[in-house]
Design an enzyme around this catalytic site. Structure first.
Site, mmCIF file in Angstrom:
data_model
loop_
_atom_site.group_PDB
_atom_site.id
_atom_site.type_symbol
_atom_site.label_atom_id
_atom_site.label_comp_id
_atom_site.label_asym_id
_atom_site.label_seq_id
_atom_site.Cartn_x
_atom_site.Cartn_y
_atom_site.Cartn_z
ATOM 1 N N GLU A 130 0.914 -1.080 0.246
ATOM 2 C CA GLU A 130 0.084 0.034 0.315
ATOM 3 C C GLU A 130 0.859 1.386 -0.400
ATOM 4 O OE1 GLU A 130 -2.601 0.082 2.738
ATOM 5 O OE2 GLU A 130 -3.884 -1.699 2.568
ATOM 6 N N GLU A 155 -5.480 -8.207 1.644
ATOM 7 C CA GLU A 155 -6.012 -8.451 2.760
ATOM 8 C C GLU A 155 -7.356 -8.148 2.757
ATOM 9 O OE1 GLU A 155 -3.899 -5.186 4.723
ATOM 10 O OE2 GLU A 155 -1.923 -6.183 4.060
HETATM 11 C C1 GAL Z 1 -4.112 -2.042 5.709
HETATM 12 C C2 GAL Z 1 -2.235 -2.477 6.184
HETATM 13 C C3 GAL Z 1 -2.224 -3.572 7.796
HETATM 14 C C4 GAL Z 1 -3.459 -3.457 8.547
HETATM 15 C C5 GAL Z 1 -5.151 -3.195 8.032
HETATM 16 C C6 GAL Z 1 -5.446 -3.067 8.671
HETATM 17 O O1 GAL Z 1 -4.107 -0.830 5.209
HETATM 18 O O2 GAL Z 1 -1.943 -3.252 4.784
HETATM 19 O O3 GAL Z 1 -0.851 -3.688 7.580
HETATM 20 O O4 GAL Z 1 -2.789 -2.500 9.376
HETATM 21 O O5 GAL Z 1 -4.891 -2.186 6.773
HETATM 22 O O6 GAL Z 1 -5.633 -1.835 8.644
#
Ligand code: GAL
Length: 448
Positions: A165, A354
């Protein structure tokens, strides 16, 4: 458990080094920007930090055993740059390298495919002292780190992601100053963004030049943007601007489309940092794009917000269901993200690297009945499979995250894990959502 066949849908779970490893100054590790930032006063919820976190550095076997017992075939984690190069470049730390060898070997021994993110936000502090992402020398530093990792671990690990990201670490870390290293301002942000965009392509090229058979991707945060009031032309224009910034700034140069300056004029100022040949160097053909989606955003014109002239209308102001992050629960957002990203002709395969939700969990009779998280995962996964059915080449889905962990500026308050961690005793307890995901994967694999 047998290893996943190459062409199967990849079900997995994701973590990141700083959020779980702890052992922040153990065995020769150098400080990262997150060690420094989190140990300053009033930066993190309740002044918490990742010094110990889930102590995964010492407990990785127990955690991999959990992944194996839950029948999750793919595990995405990141490498802490300063555990390998304590000063960012130069001398290497053998103990750090041995740790990652042990971790990878233990995954493989248990039939779990490791997926590695090279950069998940924890820049060595020594490099930040030289300007970090705002210094173009990051291209040279990053090359040293990436080449070393691929030469060292590339025979064992097939799937690699270059950056996690970029918009979040440049936006929160170099524009708003709410994440490490806590810098602010448009100029810092644009310099950091351009160098990150170059590094994402450069990283891909380095990996392929060392081992052409590796699968290379990079990940993006993605949230569909909608106007707060679709009838209001100013909100519509603000939506376009926000979309250029939030969703297009890093993927479009990678695909050879340049920065989306037409929809957000201020982005033209990035040209100050662009050198001859950069345009072509920003481009690289990834094997897959990692898409990270949690919610959608509703955007409104606002003359009071400097530079952006727009603001996000938070879920708490909209009477919608929300998570502990104050993010709206909106399963169609992942479908829409996949449809939008899938439209780019340069995107061959998408992996959801994710997706997940933070809800407060409580024990009842020794169990954690996290029904909201089960429903969230079920409904988001349904939307992913719907997009797949509708023709998007989505090849996998990774839950964020395995363990309750250090959630950056929010500290330990938002719990996203499939597994609860008692931070006093470091005891792990699988939540209902963990069991549910396990069963879901088993049933799905049977149908494939
Ligand atoms: C993303 C990040 C993760 C985690 C997730 C939940 O932006 O890559 O490390 O924190 O969000 O907030």
């Amino acid at each position: 458990m047998n290893r996943d066949p190459e062409n199967s849908f990849k079900w997995g779970v994701s973590t990141a080094a700083y959020q779980i490893e702890g052992a922040h100054d153990i065995d020769g590790k150098g400080p990262s920007i997150w060690d420094t930032f989190a140990n300053k006063k009033r930066k993190i919820h309740r002044n918490q930090n990742g010094n110990i976190a889930c102590d995964h550095y010492n407990r990785y076997q127990e955690d991999i055993d959990l992944i194996r017992d839950l029948n999750i075939p793919n595990y995405r984690f990141s490498i802490s740059w300063s555990r390998i190069f304590p000063e960012g470049v130069g001398p290497i730390n053998m103990k750090g390298i041995h740790y990652y060898h042990r971790l990878i070997d233990y995954c493989l021994k248990n039939g779990i495919e490791p997926w590695i993110t090279l950069y998940h936000w924890d820049l060595p502090d020594a490099l930040e002292k030289k300007g970090g992402w705002t210094n173009r020398d990051i291209l040279i530093w990053f090359e040293e780190f990436v080449s070393f990792c691929i030469k060292t671990f590339g025979d064992k690990v097939k799937h690699w992601m270059v950056l996690n990201e970029p918009l979040v670490f440049t936006g929160a870390g170099y524009f708003l100053g709410v994440h490490a290293p806590g810098k602010k301002g448009l100029s810092n942000f644009l310099a950091a963004s351009h160098h990150a965009a170059l590094c994402q392509a450069h990283g891909g090229r380095i990996i392929k030049s060392i081992k052409s058979d590796l699968k290379v991707g990079t990940t993006f945060s993605y949230s569909p943007i909608e106007p707060f009031n679709p009838e209001n032309s100013k909100d519509l224009k603000a939506t376009k601007k926000a979309n250029a910034l939030v969703n297009r700034l890093f993927i479009e140069p990678l695909l050879g489309l340049g920065y989306p300056v037409n929809d957000f004029k201020i982005l033209t100022r990035i040209e100050k940092f662009v050198k001859a040949n950069d345009e072509k160097d920003l481009k690289f053909e990834m094997d897959f794009i990692g898409l990270q989606n949690y919610t959608r955003e509703l955007v409104k014109y606002s003359p009071f917000v400097p530079i952006l002239n727009l603001k996000v209308v938070k879920a708490s102001k909209r009477k919608v269901e929300k998570t502990l992050m104050n993010w709206e629960v909106h399963p169609p957002s992942i479908y829409q993200s996949l449809m939008e990203l899938g439209k780019y002709s340069g995107v061959s395969e998408i992996i959801i690297t994710e997706n997940g939700a933070a809800f407060s969990d409580s024990f009842s009779n020794g169990k954690i009945k996290d029904e909201k998280r089960v429903i969230y995962l079920k409904e988001y996964i349904e939307q992913v499979l719907k997009a797949k059915n509708d023709g998007v080449n989505v090849g996998g889905y990774f839950v964020w995250t395995l363990l309750d962990n250090f959630e950056w500026a929010e500290g330990y308050h938002p719990t996203f894990g499939l597994v609860n961690v008692d931070f006093e005793s470091q005891k792990r307890t699988i939540k209902d959502s963990g069991y549910w995901y396990s069963e879901f994967i088993r049933n799905h694999a049977r149908k494939e």
